[in-house]
Write a protein that holds these residues in place. Sequence first.
Motif, mmCIF file in Angstrom:
data_model
loop_
_atom_site.group_PDB
_atom_site.id
_atom_site.type_symbol
_atom_site.label_atom_id
_atom_site.label_comp_id
_atom_site.label_asym_id
_atom_site.label_seq_id
_atom_site.Cartn_x
_atom_site.Cartn_y
_atom_site.Cartn_z
ATOM 1 N N SER A 14 0.820 -1.211 0.000
ATOM 2 C CA SER A 14 0.000 0.000 0.000
ATOM 3 C C SER A 14 0.893 1.318 0.000
ATOM 4 C CB SER A 14 -0.873 -0.019 1.228
ATOM 5 O OG SER A 14 -1.175 1.127 1.811
ATOM 6 N N ASP A 94 -2.766 5.709 -2.282
ATOM 7 C CA ASP A 94 -3.978 4.896 -2.377
ATOM 8 C C ASP A 94 -5.080 5.671 -3.087
ATOM 9 O OD1 ASP A 94 -3.705 2.351 -0.448
ATOM 10 O OD2 ASP A 94 -2.680 4.043 0.492
ATOM 11 N N ALA A 96 -8.938 5.770 -2.710
ATOM 12 C CA ALA A 96 -9.861 5.317 -1.671
ATOM 13 C C ALA A 96 -11.131 4.732 -2.249
ATOM 14 C CB ALA A 96 -10.201 6.477 -0.733
ATOM 15 N N GLU A 100 -13.544 4.357 2.902
ATOM 16 C CA GLU A 100 -12.329 3.663 3.319
ATOM 17 C C GLU A 100 -11.508 4.529 4.274
ATOM 18 O OE1 GLU A 100 -8.523 1.224 1.411
ATOM 19 O OE2 GLU A 100 -9.831 2.409 0.105
ATOM 20 N N LEU A 102 -7.908 5.434 5.686
ATOM 21 C CA LEU A 102 -6.511 5.347 5.285
ATOM 22 C C LEU A 102 -5.649 6.166 6.242
ATOM 23 C CD1 LEU A 102 -6.989 5.810 1.429
ATOM 24 C CD2 LEU A 102 -6.420 3.672 2.619
#
Length: 340
Positions: A14, A94, A96, A100, A102
Amino acid sequence: MTQSHACHRISTSSTLSVWVLALALPLPAMAEFKPMNDGALSGVTGQAGVTIELETKLSIDRFSWIDEGSLNVNGLRLSGQNDTVLDNMKLTIDIAGDGEVLEHGFSEIARRANSGLLDPNNPDMADALAKYSVAGSFGKQFDSGDLVMHLGATDYGDPTSLEDYLQAVDFELAVDSVTSSGNEGSATLFSDILLQGHIGPTDLVIRNGGSSTRTLTNGNEVSGSELQLDTHFEITNGSLNWDAADVILLFNFAAVGIEGLQIHNRRGDDTLGHFGMASATAKLSRGTSAASAKEGLSVHDVEFRADIDMPVFKVGGTSIGSVQFTDFAITNTTMMVYGH
């Protein structure tokens, strides 16, 4: 002439490094970048995100903005402290999903406090736990299609040491001089700039607001799709000569020399949630001015919070003592930038 030396280690698990990477790309290659829809993304492996471990050292002999005259930044260097490699940086990228959570800001600190590695009763820890505990995870919740970039450290050292976390990434920024020139000749605005310190958690988020717009309190209309910057940092030692320049159009510090400069947030009534570090936030998007109806770049929701110490403050080469600012804050600041 520009010189840069970088070593990148990329894995598919990630704003400082973002700009270095962008500058390293040739323009024709950047022109080929196109947004990917969900169908295209479904064929890409490693969709959990991308991690970039970065080591770099950047030098620029001269950067110039040329209009009728020119403004020049001469002898710029970005490195680790004492002219070493700027390293131990990890950038996670990332896209999203809807809702989500993060990594963002001091969410790693909240995770450690929750697991008992750090004292959850410390006021800053308690604030981080309240701010970054979301839906059983730690971070910030985002909307579908938001591009989230988080800059932290590859190795934070002892997981029970807050000091190791805050000092994991050290940097040094040096500038020989900042000058202006025109038909009348040239003038030096700043010279012998040296700033050493630590980079805290830094986040760059491109919010996917589609074609939506919103109206700011001053009446300016801005796009719902915007770039959001949040960063924490501290200057542990700095010096510069302030030869001829203004500060936010109010204070002229001509012929001033500063030594031992420190910028942090360890004093006063505005320290909560900052772990002793100065902070800056801003949002950038397309906008339309309510006053002039001009379209341009809107820079809004700008905040800067810090304590500033200048233990050696010289005027005309002679020290007049020390100068301190406590709870120095720039807030409620909006700018509309356009050509004329």
